[in-house]
Design an enzyme around this catalytic site. Structure first.
Site, PDB file in Angstrom:
ATOM      1  N   ASP A  94     -34.180   6.901   4.159  1.00 32.68           N
ATOM      2  CA  ASP A  94     -33.269   6.133   5.032  1.00 32.68           C
ATOM      3  C   ASP A  94     -31.880   6.001   4.415  1.00 32.68           C
ATOM      4  O   ASP A  94     -31.729   5.995   3.186  1.00 32.68           O
ATOM      5  CB  ASP A  94     -33.884   4.738   5.265  1.00 32.68           C
ATOM      6  N   ASN A 106     -37.113   6.881  16.730  1.00 30.12           N
ATOM      7  CA  ASN A 106     -35.812   7.538  16.538  1.00 30.12           C
ATOM      8  C   ASN A 106     -35.337   8.325  17.766  1.00 30.12           C
ATOM      9  O   ASN A 106     -34.173   8.722  17.839  1.00 30.12           O
ATOM     10  CB  ASN A 106     -35.830   8.454  15.300  1.00 30.12           C
TER      11      ASN A 106
HETATM   12  C1  IPE Z   1     -37.081   4.697   9.343  1.00 35.63           C
HETATM   13  O1  IPE Z   1     -35.696   4.575   9.357  1.00 35.63           O
HETATM   14  C2  IPE Z   1     -37.481   6.045   9.838  1.00 35.63           C
HETATM   15  C3  IPE Z   1     -37.113   7.163   8.990  1.00 35.63           C
HETATM   16  C4  IPE Z   1     -36.532   7.104   7.830  1.00 35.63           C
HETATM   17  C5  IPE Z   1     -37.467   8.447   9.503  1.00 35.63           C
HETATM   18  P1  IPE Z   1     -34.945   3.875  10.568  1.00 35.63           P
HETATM   19  O2  IPE Z   1     -33.491   3.933  10.237  1.00 35.63           O
HETATM   20  O3  IPE Z   1     -35.357   4.480  11.852  1.00 35.63           O
HETATM   21  O4  IPE Z   1     -35.501   2.384  10.497  1.00 35.63           O
HETATM   22  P2  IPE Z   1     -34.926   1.033  11.079  1.00 35.63           P
HETATM   23  O5  IPE Z   1     -34.578   1.290  12.513  1.00 35.63           O
HETATM   24  O6  IPE Z   1     -33.708   0.688  10.272  1.00 35.63           O
HETATM   25  O7  IPE Z   1     -36.017   0.042  10.890  1.00 35.63           O
HETATM   26  C1  IPE Z   2     -32.648   8.131   8.024  1.00 38.21           C
HETATM   27  O1  IPE Z   2     -31.306   7.776   7.979  1.00 38.21           O
HETATM   28  C2  IPE Z   2     -32.924   9.336   8.868  1.00 38.21           C
HETATM   29  C3  IPE Z   2     -33.614   9.027  10.123  1.00 38.21           C
HETATM   30  C4  IPE Z   2     -34.054   7.856  10.463  1.00 38.21           C
HETATM   31  C5  IPE Z   2     -33.821  10.132  11.032  1.00 38.21           C
HETATM   32  P1  IPE Z   2     -30.625   6.967   9.129  1.00 38.21           P
HETATM   33  O2  IPE Z   2     -30.066   7.929  10.135  1.00 38.21           O
HETATM   34  O3  IPE Z   2     -31.513   5.924   9.686  1.00 38.21           O
HETATM   35  O4  IPE Z   2     -29.429   6.292   8.344  1.00 38.21           O
HETATM   36  P2  IPE Z   2     -28.876   4.822   8.540  1.00 38.21           P
HETATM   37  O5  IPE Z   2     -30.018   3.890   8.334  1.00 38.21           O
HETATM   38  O6  IPE Z   2     -28.316   4.758   9.933  1.00 38.21           O
HETATM   39  O7  IPE Z   2     -27.831   4.699   7.483  1.00 38.21           O
HETATM   40 MG    MG Z   3     -31.895   3.999   9.117  1.00 39.86          MG
END
Ligand code: IPE
Ligand code: IPE
Ligand code: MG
Length: 251
Positions: free
Chosen positions: A21, A69
């Protein structure tokens, strides 16, 4: 120093799971599009995957895309799918190298919603690495723990409906057998960078007795040194599994 590495080795986790993340924030902090954060994150994934295997971790699970997502902009989803496709194609091209490392590739999640060419690559990569045993790499794509549990419960309900199983005979093992991770040990250690202290629908069942390691570092900035910090921290934990004595269950 020697003592330190010896203690890490003494309590090495069998299964490490990582919530990748912070890609979007990493990109925003540099004035770049979110897709650039995902691109860098995918590089770090390859690096940490190889590092974890080199450290002797038997099971590595990486959360790449959740069932939630899909609520992101189409453009961002397309950029993540493109990276997934690149990774799969590269895994095929680097088959010999991956075999030398003993990588078994598995994909956990609902693949029915993924583009057909990706599903076909996933199946090929799984089939070609089926006989590998050293390090199992689970990549969680369109993964959601609640739906995973629901699917397992449905299978049990069907067995009950056919008269094969009595409701009073249902055990945790029956639920486990229907999960994507069936047959694999539960994660000993779950790593989440990016400053968020939550699971976000990841391995809810499997994490019953997992240790957690949280860090503010954003995933694209995550290095083998962070992985080592998590392992060192894990080695100091006292796991009791409900008892009163600390148990090193997974050495
Ligand atoms: C969790 O990250 C899912 C992945 C890393 C694939 P998210 O960015 O989707 O989680 P939330 O929405 O902050 O809980
Ligand atoms: C994790 O990074 C990747 C996925 C959840 C697909 P994020 O895209 O959630 O990155 P932040 O949390 O917005 O920084
Ligand atoms: Mg995230």
């Amino acid at each position: 120093m020697e003592e330190y590495s010896a203690s890490v080795h003494a309590a090495l986790p069998v299964h490490v799971a990582v919530i990748m993340d912070g890609n979007g924030r990493w990109a925003a902090g540099r004035g770049l599009p979110r897709s650039e954060g995902h691109r860098q994150g995918a590089k770090v994934f390859r690096q940490i995957c190889e590092y974890g295997a080199d450290r002797g971790i038997g099971y590595l699970t990486f959360y790449a895309f959740s069932t939630e997502n899909w609520s992101r902009p189409q453009e961002e989803i397309a950029s993540i799918m493109a990276l997934f496709r690149d990774y799969l194609q590269e895994a095929r091209e680097r088959r010999e190298e991956n075999e030398a490392r003993g990588f078994r590739l598995r994909f956990i999640g609902d693949r029915s919603a993924l583009p057909a060419d990706i599903v076909s690559l996933v199946e090929t990569c799984e089939r070609e690495s089926l006989h590998q045993t050293r390090t199992t790499v689970n990549l969680a794509v369109n993964y959601g723990s609640r739906l995973e549990i629901v699917a397992s419960v449905r299978r049990i309900a069907e067995r009950v409906a056919r008269g094969e199983l009595k409701p009073s005979d249902i055990t945790p093992a029956d639920i486990e057998q229907g999960l994507y991770t069936a047959g694999q040990p539960d994660p000993d250690l779950i790593i989440r960078p990016s400053g968020e202290n939550r699971l976000s629908n990841f391995l809810l069942w499997q994490a019953a007795y997992s240790e957690f390691w949280f860090s503010d570092v954003l995933w694209p900035d995550f290095t083998p040194a962070h992985f080592d910090m998590a392992l060192a921290d894990f080695a100091q934990r006292k796991r009791r599994f409900g008892g009163i004595e600390a148990v090193q269950k997974n050495i």
